[in-house]
Motif scaffolding. Sequence first.
Motif, PDB file in Angstrom:
ATOM      1  N   PHE A  19      17.154  36.850 -61.752  1.00 20.20           N
ATOM      2  CA  PHE A  19      16.348  35.959 -60.915  1.00 20.20           C
ATOM      3  C   PHE A  19      16.932  34.546 -60.889  1.00 20.20           C
ATOM      4  CE2 PHE A  19      12.747  32.953 -60.558  1.00 20.20           C
ATOM      5  CZ  PHE A  19      12.428  33.225 -59.235  1.00 20.20           C
ATOM      6  N   ASN A  41       4.063  25.763 -56.299  1.00 19.30           N
ATOM      7  CA  ASN A  41       4.144  26.478 -57.581  1.00 19.30           C
ATOM      8  C   ASN A  41       5.360  27.395 -57.580  1.00 19.30           C
ATOM      9  OD1 ASN A  41       0.613  26.823 -57.398  1.00 19.30           O
ATOM     10  ND2 ASN A  41       1.696  25.479 -58.779  1.00 19.30           N
ATOM     11  N   ALA A  43       8.475  26.622 -57.581  1.00 19.18           N
ATOM     12  CA  ALA A  43       9.629  26.156 -56.801  1.00 19.18           C
ATOM     13  C   ALA A  43      10.842  25.853 -57.684  1.00 19.18           C
ATOM     14  CB  ALA A  43       9.255  24.905 -56.008  1.00 19.18           C
ATOM     15  N   LYS A  45      10.511  23.107 -60.283  1.00 15.56           N
ATOM     16  CA  LYS A  45      10.410  21.723 -60.782  1.00 15.56           C
ATOM     17  C   LYS A  45      10.541  21.680 -62.297  1.00 15.56           C
ATOM     18  CE  LYS A  45       6.286  21.254 -58.988  1.00 15.56           C
ATOM     19  NZ  LYS A  45       6.108  22.580 -58.333  1.00 15.56           N
ATOM     20  N   THR A  47      11.627  23.957 -64.331  1.00 13.39           N
ATOM     21  CA  THR A  47      12.919  24.478 -64.782  1.00 13.39           C
ATOM     22  C   THR A  47      13.980  23.374 -64.709  1.00 13.39           C
ATOM     23  OG1 THR A  47      12.315  26.673 -63.984  1.00 13.39           O
ATOM     24  CG2 THR A  47      14.649  26.278 -64.382  1.00 13.39           C
ATOM     25  N   VAL A 305       7.431  33.969 -54.795  1.00 13.40           N
ATOM     26  CA  VAL A 305       8.045  33.247 -55.918  1.00 13.40           C
ATOM     27  C   VAL A 305       6.979  32.884 -56.939  1.00 13.40           C
ATOM     28  CG1 VAL A 305       9.245  31.146 -56.598  1.00 13.40           C
ATOM     29  CG2 VAL A 305       9.968  32.375 -54.556  1.00 13.40           C
ATOM     30  N   HIS A 308       5.894  35.303 -59.774  1.00  9.49           N
ATOM     31  CA  HIS A 308       6.705  35.547 -60.965  1.00  9.49           C
ATOM     32  C   HIS A 308       6.070  34.940 -62.217  1.00  9.49           C
ATOM     33  CE1 HIS A 308      10.377  37.318 -59.336  1.00  9.49           C
ATOM     34  NE2 HIS A 308      10.138  36.604 -58.263  1.00  9.49           N
TER      35      HIS A 308
HETATM   36  N1  LIG Z   1      11.778  31.498 -69.014  1.00  7.28           N
HETATM   37  C1  LIG Z   1      11.696  32.070 -67.796  1.00  7.28           C
HETATM   38  N2  LIG Z   1      12.038  33.359 -67.611  1.00  7.28           N
HETATM   39  C2  LIG Z   1      11.969  33.935 -66.388  1.00  7.28           C
HETATM   40  N3  LIG Z   1      11.564  33.297 -65.277  1.00  7.28           N
HETATM   41  C3  LIG Z   1      11.205  32.004 -65.389  1.00  7.28           C
HETATM   42  C4  LIG Z   1      11.241  31.326 -66.651  1.00  7.28           C
HETATM   43  N4  LIG Z   1      10.840  30.050 -66.461  1.00  7.28           N
HETATM   44  C5  LIG Z   1      10.543  29.944 -65.138  1.00  7.28           C
HETATM   45  N5  LIG Z   1      10.764  31.103 -64.501  1.00  7.28           N
HETATM   46  C6  LIG Z   1      10.588  31.365 -63.064  1.00  7.28           C
HETATM   47  O1  LIG Z   1      11.343  30.415 -62.340  1.00  7.28           O
HETATM   48  C7  LIG Z   1      10.636  29.969 -61.188  1.00  7.28           C
HETATM   49  C8  LIG Z   1      10.479  28.460 -61.228  1.00  7.28           C
HETATM   50  O2  LIG Z   1       9.543  28.125 -62.223  1.00  7.28           O
HETATM   51  P1  LIG Z   1       9.123  26.634 -62.555  1.00  7.28           P
HETATM   52  O3  LIG Z   1       8.240  26.663 -63.745  1.00  7.28           O
HETATM   53  O4  LIG Z   1      10.334  25.787 -62.641  1.00  7.28           O
HETATM   54  O5  LIG Z   1       8.308  26.230 -61.242  1.00  7.28           O
HETATM   55  P2  LIG Z   1       7.490  24.888 -60.947  1.00  7.28           P
HETATM   56  O6  LIG Z   1       8.057  24.325 -59.695  1.00  7.28           O
HETATM   57  O7  LIG Z   1       7.455  24.015 -62.137  1.00  7.28           O
HETATM   58  O8  LIG Z   1       6.040  25.465 -60.620  1.00  7.28           O
HETATM   59  P3  LIG Z   1       4.565  24.883 -60.996  1.00  7.28           P
HETATM   60  O9  LIG Z   1       4.214  23.925 -59.886  1.00  7.28           O
HETATM   61  O10 LIG Z   1       3.718  26.094 -60.946  1.00  7.28           O
HETATM   62  O11 LIG Z   1       4.633  24.254 -62.334  1.00  7.28           O
HETATM   63  C9  LIG Z   1       9.320  30.736 -61.193  1.00  7.28           C
HETATM   64  O12 LIG Z   1       9.445  31.841 -60.348  1.00  7.28           O
HETATM   65  C10 LIG Z   1       9.150  31.148 -62.629  1.00  7.28           C
HETATM   66  O13 LIG Z   1       8.407  32.313 -62.730  1.00  7.28           O
END
Ligand SMILES: Nc1ncnc2c1ncn2[C@@H]1O[C@H](COP(=O)(O)OP(=O)(O)OP(=O)(O)O)[C@@H](O)[C@H]1O
Length: 309
Positions: A19, A41, A43, A45, A47, A305, A308
Amino acid sequence: MKKDVVLSIDHLSKKFGKFEALKDVSFDVNKGEVFGFIGPNGAGKSTTIRILLGILKASGGTATVFGQDVWKDSVSIHKRLAYVPGDVYLWPNLSGGEIIDLLLKLGGAKHSARTDELIKQFKLDPTKKARAYSKGNRQKVALIAAFSTDSDFYIFDEPTSGLDPLNEEIFQQNVLKLKQEGKSVLLSSHILSEVEKMCDRIGIIREGQIIETGSLDEMRHLTRTVIRVTTSEQLSELHNQPGVHGVESGTKTNEVTFSVDSEYLDNVMKYLAGKGITALQSTPPTLEDLFMRYYNANGKQVKEVGSHD
Ligand SMILES: Nc1ncnc2c1ncn2[C@@H]1O[C@H](COP(=O)(O)OP(=O)(O)OP(=O)(O)O)[C@@H](O)[C@H]1O
Ligand SMILES: [Mg+2]
């Protein structure tokens, strides 16, 4: 690296197995700038932010803070960096006040007059044990500790998700104070009103890719202005003017409401002026409109997305 760039991200990617959480992320944060990092959510951010903090290792691309590599030089970077996550976990048996002092100590800082001021502003009861705090109160503890440090770069990952409007206002005031002091801020959010008030520039991320970066004014050019106008002559050809959408008749004679792409505003105003304007009201485009366009353009994938999580 340019002298006034605090954060530089260049073609950053991150895979979790197969992924691709981040496909291609590039943007800079300049010194003295509040940068809004906006996206739905899932996206990418958090990560991105975890990579900047040296918690996760990027799969490709580069990221530097203060010109130093975020993975190799994280210890030295952290001396000048403050971070508040969206979900704050605290030691349940310590009081809020004890935790604030501990967080400060871990960061090499001390409880100061500013700390007391912040505790007052956020109306936190520092004597309560952390286990008794609500989500908002836990966030306050982390925010108070971050705002009382003298860092050069502040990273907030959706820091106000648990705060009520009054405390959100306090948060915004403190971010603006940092800006006045010439500090740099990266603020991730999906609350657009928050971003509109504080940020100099924003980057929009969706499905691991930056789809737009720029100042709010630059982004507004991509959006439509809503016009309500009354004219002495009929506007029979209005719907044929370039850039005009959704023409609707109003309640009065020759009153219409429509939206116009900002780039065609001038043409449309000339057309209207030729018809004898007697009343005119325009509603400037909001960031919300712009953002909704991105959500709508790919609403389905956004959901996939998000699932996940
Ligand atoms: N440790 C991990 N293992 C597998 N997938 C992950 C992991 N961490 C994040 N993801 C996936 O990566 C993608 C980005 O996640 P991330 O937490 O960065 O999003 P975000 O923009 O911070 O969302 P939110 O607004 O919900 O906090 C998501 O699909 C998430 O499920
Ligand atoms: Mg997140």
